[in-house]
Design a protein around this motif. Sequence first.
Motif: not given
Length: 264
Positions: A114-117, A142-146
């Motif tokens: 998650y983008d807030y991690y 690795r991908h940052t997600i909403d």
Amino acid sequence: MPHQIRFPSGATLSQVKKDAKAFKRERNIPHHEALDAAVRQHGFNLDWNDIQSLLTRGGEFVKIPFQCNVSLSLSMLRPAGFVVGPTGCDKTSIAAEMCVNVLKDGGKVVHLMYDYYGYSTIPGYIGDAMGSSSKNVPGFTRHTIDGREPLTKVLASVAPLPGTLIVLEEPQVIAGFDTKSLCDACIQWQVGFIGLVQHTEVISNIEESRVSFMIDASDLNGPGNTLKIDQAEGRSKTHSMRLKAMQVYRSLFHTFAVLINRPH
């Protein structure tokens, strides 16, 4: 098993074949082209031969070698597995171990965060085990997600290759996370999914019939130093085993284990 398979649209294999016959008649095309069209109509970006090949493998998306010659499978019928344990139990090392085993077999792994991690230990564990920065490990991304987007939309943005292992910590946070959204996403992209959660209550809305395995890591760093694995076999039978961890190297995360109990 084929009669149990459902396509992303919800159609059965029999329904897809019926639609193919209709396409052949209506469009005046060869039967093999009609089958390909029906497969795509119902949500798979595959040819009919690819579907047949998948079914001959039992619908398996990802095979995960694990400790003590235990093999874990994620398939069309059961595309998901979960690692369960409280904060600090080192469940990320177990997930990372599975990722590395898949990577060493030439497979692909996508780690979603998650983008807030702010931080996850999984990439570091993988990099250490593979002797490289995780950014340079072949097959690992690795991908940052909403988290406000459903899993189907998340995977559409990632576009993983068939046979990829998807790993996500606290998947229950993602929008609309339930059995249908999880299975639809996995089947559409032909990927296996591993979720890491602190307790099973947060995934109570995921039907057990679609879960391949559940690994209880709550006692990994406790007095018993054990992992309990509940692995689905067949339609309803659950196979339980317990692995006793002899030593855990956090830098390499590899758990040396012996099988101490394997009920028949």
